[in-house]
Motif scaffolding. Sequence first.
Motif, PDB file in Angstrom:
ATOM      1  N   THR A  56       0.877  -1.231  -0.087  1.00 38.82           N
ATOM      2  CA  THR A  56       0.133   0.056   0.204  1.00 38.82           C
ATOM      3  C   THR A  56       0.922   1.184  -0.120  1.00 38.82           C
ATOM      4  OG1 THR A  56      -1.566  -1.321   1.166  1.00 38.82           O
ATOM      5  CG2 THR A  56      -1.790   1.291   1.302  1.00 38.82           C
ATOM      6  N   THR A  66      -3.755  13.840  -9.465  1.00 42.13           N
ATOM      7  CA  THR A  66      -4.993  13.092  -9.690  1.00 42.13           C
ATOM      8  C   THR A  66      -5.965  13.289  -8.693  1.00 42.13           C
ATOM      9  OG1 THR A  66      -3.064  11.460 -10.436  1.00 42.13           O
ATOM     10  CG2 THR A  66      -5.281  10.404  -9.809  1.00 42.13           C
ATOM     11  N   ILE A 104       1.996   3.226  -9.281  1.00 41.23           N
ATOM     12  CA  ILE A 104       1.922   2.441  -7.779  1.00 41.23           C
ATOM     13  C   ILE A 104       1.737   3.600  -6.745  1.00 41.23           C
ATOM     14  CG2 ILE A 104       3.434   1.147  -6.276  1.00 41.23           C
ATOM     15  CD1 ILE A 104       4.422  -0.144  -9.039  1.00 41.23           C
ATOM     16  N   ALA A 105       2.319   4.769  -6.950  1.00 46.01           N
ATOM     17  CA  ALA A 105       2.332   5.796  -5.991  1.00 46.01           C
ATOM     18  C   ALA A 105       0.782   6.539  -6.020  1.00 46.01           C
ATOM     19  CB  ALA A 105       3.235   6.966  -6.361  1.00 46.01           C
ATOM     20  N   VAL A 106       0.364   6.981  -6.974  1.00 46.99           N
ATOM     21  CA  VAL A 106      -0.801   7.743  -6.836  1.00 46.99           C
ATOM     22  C   VAL A 106      -1.888   6.956  -6.033  1.00 46.99           C
ATOM     23  CG1 VAL A 106      -2.674   9.032  -8.252  1.00 46.99           C
ATOM     24  CG2 VAL A 106      -0.298   8.727  -9.051  1.00 46.99           C
ATOM     25  N   GLY A 107      -1.688   5.816  -6.063  1.00 47.48           N
ATOM     26  CA  GLY A 107      -2.674   4.765  -5.254  1.00 47.48           C
ATOM     27  C   GLY A 107      -2.923   5.269  -3.907  1.00 47.48           C
ATOM     28  N   PHE A 110      -6.581   6.693  -3.673  1.00 48.14           N
ATOM     29  CA  PHE A 110      -7.438   5.829  -3.826  1.00 48.14           C
ATOM     30  C   PHE A 110      -7.612   4.544  -2.757  1.00 48.14           C
ATOM     31  CE2 PHE A 110      -5.936   7.624  -7.543  1.00 48.14           C
ATOM     32  CZ  PHE A 110      -7.308   8.339  -7.946  1.00 48.14           C
ATOM     33  N   LEU A 111      -6.430   4.399  -2.361  1.00 52.02           N
ATOM     34  CA  LEU A 111      -6.416   3.158  -1.555  1.00 52.02           C
ATOM     35  C   LEU A 111      -7.007   3.654  -0.085  1.00 52.02           C
ATOM     36  CD1 LEU A 111      -3.086   1.467  -2.537  1.00 52.02           C
ATOM     37  CD2 LEU A 111      -5.280   0.590  -2.615  1.00 52.02           C
ATOM     38  N   ARG A 114     -10.581   2.939   0.309  1.00 52.70           N
ATOM     39  CA  ARG A 114     -11.445   1.614   0.365  1.00 52.70           C
ATOM     40  C   ARG A 114     -11.037   0.933   1.678  1.00 52.70           C
ATOM     41  NH1 ARG A 114      -7.068  -1.844  -1.143  1.00 52.70           N
ATOM     42  NH2 ARG A 114      -8.111  -3.699  -2.110  1.00 52.70           N
ATOM     43  N   ARG A 115     -11.839  -0.181   2.069  1.00 59.93           N
ATOM     44  CA  ARG A 115     -11.471  -0.729   3.306  1.00 59.93           C
ATOM     45  C   ARG A 115     -10.025  -1.643   3.012  1.00 59.93           C
ATOM     46  NH1 ARG A 115     -12.701  -5.719   5.026  1.00 59.93           N
ATOM     47  NH2 ARG A 115     -13.807  -6.124   3.131  1.00 59.93           N
ATOM     48  N   PRO A 116      -9.310  -1.613   3.706  1.00 60.02           N
ATOM     49  CA  PRO A 116      -8.123  -2.566   3.793  1.00 60.02           C
ATOM     50  C   PRO A 116      -8.389  -4.073   3.867  1.00 60.02           C
ATOM     51  CG  PRO A 116      -7.712  -0.941   5.585  1.00 60.02           C
ATOM     52  CD  PRO A 116      -9.107  -0.764   4.996  1.00 60.02           C
TER      53      PRO A 116
ATOM     54  N   GLU B  12      -4.499   8.854 -15.973  1.00 58.42           N
ATOM     55  CA  GLU B  12      -4.751   8.792 -14.444  1.00 58.42           C
ATOM     56  C   GLU B  12      -5.874   7.983 -14.108  1.00 58.42           C
ATOM     57  OE1 GLU B  12      -5.103  13.186 -14.089  1.00 58.42           O
ATOM     58  OE2 GLU B  12      -3.008  13.594 -13.892  1.00 58.42           O
ATOM     59  N   MET B  15      -4.289   4.566 -13.861  1.00 57.89           N
ATOM     60  CA  MET B  15      -3.530   4.470 -12.714  1.00 57.89           C
ATOM     61  C   MET B  15      -4.428   4.188 -11.477  1.00 57.89           C
ATOM     62  SD  MET B  15      -1.223   7.692 -12.806  1.00 57.89           S
ATOM     63  CE  MET B  15      -0.345   8.054 -14.299  1.00 57.89           C
ATOM     64  N   ARG B  16      -5.656   4.864 -11.388  1.00 55.84           N
ATOM     65  CA  ARG B  16      -6.504   4.701 -10.394  1.00 55.84           C
ATOM     66  C   ARG B  16      -6.947   3.300 -10.262  1.00 55.84           C
ATOM     67  NH1 ARG B  16     -12.225   7.251  -9.603  1.00 55.84           N
ATOM     68  NH2 ARG B  16     -12.124   7.565 -11.813  1.00 55.84           N
ATOM     69  N   PHE B  18      -5.655   0.731 -11.511  1.00 60.97           N
ATOM     70  CA  PHE B  18      -4.321  -0.391 -11.160  1.00 60.97           C
ATOM     71  C   PHE B  18      -4.347  -0.320  -9.618  1.00 60.97           C
ATOM     72  CE2 PHE B  18      -0.034  -0.684  -9.961  1.00 60.97           C
ATOM     73  CZ  PHE B  18       0.155  -2.245 -10.329  1.00 60.97           C
ATOM     74  N   LEU B  19      -4.333   0.729  -9.274  1.00 60.28           N
ATOM     75  CA  LEU B  19      -3.956   1.117  -7.749  1.00 60.28           C
ATOM     76  C   LEU B  19      -4.950   0.327  -6.943  1.00 60.28           C
ATOM     77  CD1 LEU B  19      -2.330   4.306  -8.393  1.00 60.28           C
ATOM     78  CD2 LEU B  19      -1.139   2.453  -7.185  1.00 60.28           C
ATOM     79  N   GLU B  20      -6.199   0.547  -7.320  1.00 62.09           N
ATOM     80  CA  GLU B  20      -7.146   0.124  -6.459  1.00 62.09           C
ATOM     81  C   GLU B  20      -7.020  -1.713  -6.674  1.00 62.09           C
ATOM     82  OE1 GLU B  20     -10.970   2.853  -7.414  1.00 62.09           O
ATOM     83  OE2 GLU B  20     -10.605   1.167  -8.582  1.00 62.09           O
ATOM     84  N   GLN B  22      -3.866  -3.169  -6.649  1.00 57.50           N
ATOM     85  CA  GLN B  22      -2.413  -3.694  -6.574  1.00 57.50           C
ATOM     86  C   GLN B  22      -2.275  -4.506  -5.286  1.00 57.50           C
ATOM     87  OE1 GLN B  22       0.619  -1.211  -5.740  1.00 57.50           O
ATOM     88  NE2 GLN B  22      -0.403   0.144  -4.468  1.00 57.50           N
ATOM     89  N   ARG B  23      -2.849  -4.185  -4.305  1.00 56.03           N
ATOM     90  CA  ARG B  23      -2.822  -5.028  -3.254  1.00 56.03           C
ATOM     91  C   ARG B  23      -3.416  -6.428  -3.482  1.00 56.03           C
ATOM     92  NH1 ARG B  23      -4.732  -1.837   1.857  1.00 56.03           N
ATOM     93  NH2 ARG B  23      -3.694  -3.406   3.125  1.00 56.03           N
ATOM     94  N   GLN B  44       5.633  -5.059  -9.794  1.00 54.06           N
ATOM     95  CA  GLN B  44       6.475  -4.130 -10.414  1.00 54.06           C
ATOM     96  C   GLN B  44       6.486  -4.248 -12.136  1.00 54.06           C
ATOM     97  OE1 GLN B  44       7.635  -1.033  -9.224  1.00 54.06           O
ATOM     98  NE2 GLN B  44       6.812  -1.639  -6.949  1.00 54.06           N
ATOM     99  N   ALA B  47       2.953  -3.640 -13.542  1.00 57.01           N
ATOM    100  CA  ALA B  47       2.563  -2.382 -13.511  1.00 57.01           C
ATOM    101  C   ALA B  47       3.070  -1.961 -14.831  1.00 57.01           C
ATOM    102  CB  ALA B  47       3.095  -1.516 -12.564  1.00 57.01           C
TER     103      ALA B  47
END
Lengths: 548, 181
Positions: A56, A66, A104-107, A110-111, A114-116, B12, B15-16, B18-20, B22-23, B44, B47
């Motif tokens: 995360t 963003t 990976i960063a911008v997340g 957004f992360l 949301r609920r982890p 963007e 990205m959003r 993807f990032l949602e 990624q975990r 990585q 990505a």
Amino acid sequence: MNEDLQNLISRVCDHQATESELAQLAQRLRSDVSARDEYLRYVDLHAALCDEALPTFESDIVDYRTDPHRTDLHRGVLAQTGSHNHSETRAALGWIATAAAILIAVGFGFLALRRPAVEMPNRNSVTVAAVPAIATMLLSDDCRWQGGGFSEGQRLNPGRVGLDQGTAVLRFDGGAELVLVGPATIDLQTSTSVLVHLGDVVVRATDGAEGFVVLTPTSEVIDLGTEFAVKVRRSGATEVHVMDGEVSYRGINAAQELTEILHAGQGVMIDPQGRPTAVPMNSPRFQDFVNRVNPGSRADLLIAYEGFNYSPGVLPLTESTVGKGWAGPWRKRSDQERTIPSTDDSPDDLEIVHGQMNVTWPVPGGRLGMLKLPGDNVYYVRPLKRTIDLDHDGVTFFCLMVRETQRRMDSDQPKERLRLTFRSSRDYRTQAISFGHGPGYRPTVQTGDGVAHTSPILLPAEQTTLWIGKIVSRKQGEDEIYFRVYGESDVLDYAEPATWHVVTRGVNLDAHLDLVLLSSVGKTARLIDELRIGPTWRSVAPILESKE
Amino acid sequence: MTIETNKIDSHEEFMRRFLECQRGLLRYVMCFVPNAHDARDIVQNTAVALWKKHDQYDAAEPFMPWACRFALNETRMFMRTDQRWKHFLDDETMNVLASRRRELANELDERRIHLRECVRKLPPHQRSIVDNYYFGDHSIEQLAESTQRSVQAIYKALQRIRSSLMQCVQRRQDAALGAER
């Protein structure tokens, strides 16, 4: 549950399994349905624990531009005009890496929404502020604010901003920057919109910030990738002047289809009844306002400064008393302060050298005294006079110049680590904020009891780098920590950057940090200089003095 | 004017998406390569691969399955070239595991929620190891040194902790199922 199978999976998870054990597990997964289920459950548990540790936070350049809150309306306008927001300044050769990095960063933003998957209990408790900040005060010059004041670097929540006099520059998290000239009254609405009740604003919204909305009592102005000014009179009459690009505008009560486009060089006045009249374009540009303010260094605001301004040679720790804002000289860690490793073989003397850094930023005396840390495990602590209070609303910046003498390539993860850590003498072990890099040479912020926020980008190798960090502490709500490393070719602007290498989320500390710990681990020597701690970007960043 | 409504209209937005996930991607990759360090490298790489092909993504479709296909491909490429993992899982087993993992998706989601409580209930000495190993940046060797124990003892301790967490999660899941019935 099958204990043998679990032991086998456990060894694979910890990288302990032999080839034969890997083959044994593979065979069971091929042939045994129940083993597959148990394997999937076990590995998912292990992965969920790992997931909490890094991904995360495995961020990097977090791009404020963003904006998760951007409305469909604005998207629609962009789609219709064919506007796209790819940054044109991105270096072509690095585009994939950068894009992936940004991906990976911008997340974070957004992360955070949301609920982890697993909310781990023993981390700093995650507190989501009821009203999240949406903008940052970049510059405040000769400002007299209505109500409480705003300082540079302060994060701003939605709400009223009243400026009686002076000039201020804000950056919205959506990327748009706004000059506010007093007297003016505005409402910060979202990270992509502002309501101007009165006064003059100039908006620069390009490179991903398109779609920024300025509402006035009589009109709605939507940026389409441009720079424009909006002037609102007490009657509510609004003037819009476009210096660059184009905007769409319409009367506040007009139907969507009555939206008009205004191009560069054009101006329009919308009267209180919403009727538009063309007027000559007449507004200074965004940069003109910044140039008028002439923002320079504010080193006079420094809370603490260490420039290692000693003669070359060996300096006993007890004599390292020079600097500003310190409650004592550098020292080794006390017995109670040693965690890992529990022993401390740091030298009793500091080695001071001159001229061993290539200093590309305007640092007075930057090539003179500097600290050379030997290629060994070295830990030095220095107490601050003024604490950084994380249980109060405030902003603290620091900068540090670092020279890496050698980039080890003998392993994927050489055990090389350099950190600058702010700790609390009352709660040394668990209340801390650490900036630096670990074995992967990637910028990392570590908080509390060891939660790491790591960027995937590599630090520039074997050159002088400038580390700048920002701590936004809050009495209530989440603290925010930012970290960026500049290479020798990077130029610093008058205000903090829109992008950082690491931005934390979910941090909530309440300590009083009164110790600075320098820890250098590994086999390579390092040079350290210009440790500055202050309340604003301009107080710590090596930018030129004011021109006037 | 033609508007390609099924394409992502900006990087963007991509990205959003993807990032949602990624975990989730990391956990997905770890079911084939259960080592976090290697799995992060694969994510990585994923990505980058996704970014290269993002114009082929149909925004009307869910992002996660599309990303998982890339992740699986990147995992295969990684395993082919990595000395340690190249002999671990063949393609068929990977496909079977991926398929079974999809079937277990809801159960695994629930187990992660139970895991939160189970970690909280660990005895302090076990909790400390979990904190340092998973949430901190500490290697097994560092943990061994700081706790004055052998490296093997730390490995064993981790094994016991995970086993204990598995049992705890299972108990809670059984209880929850019982309550539903």
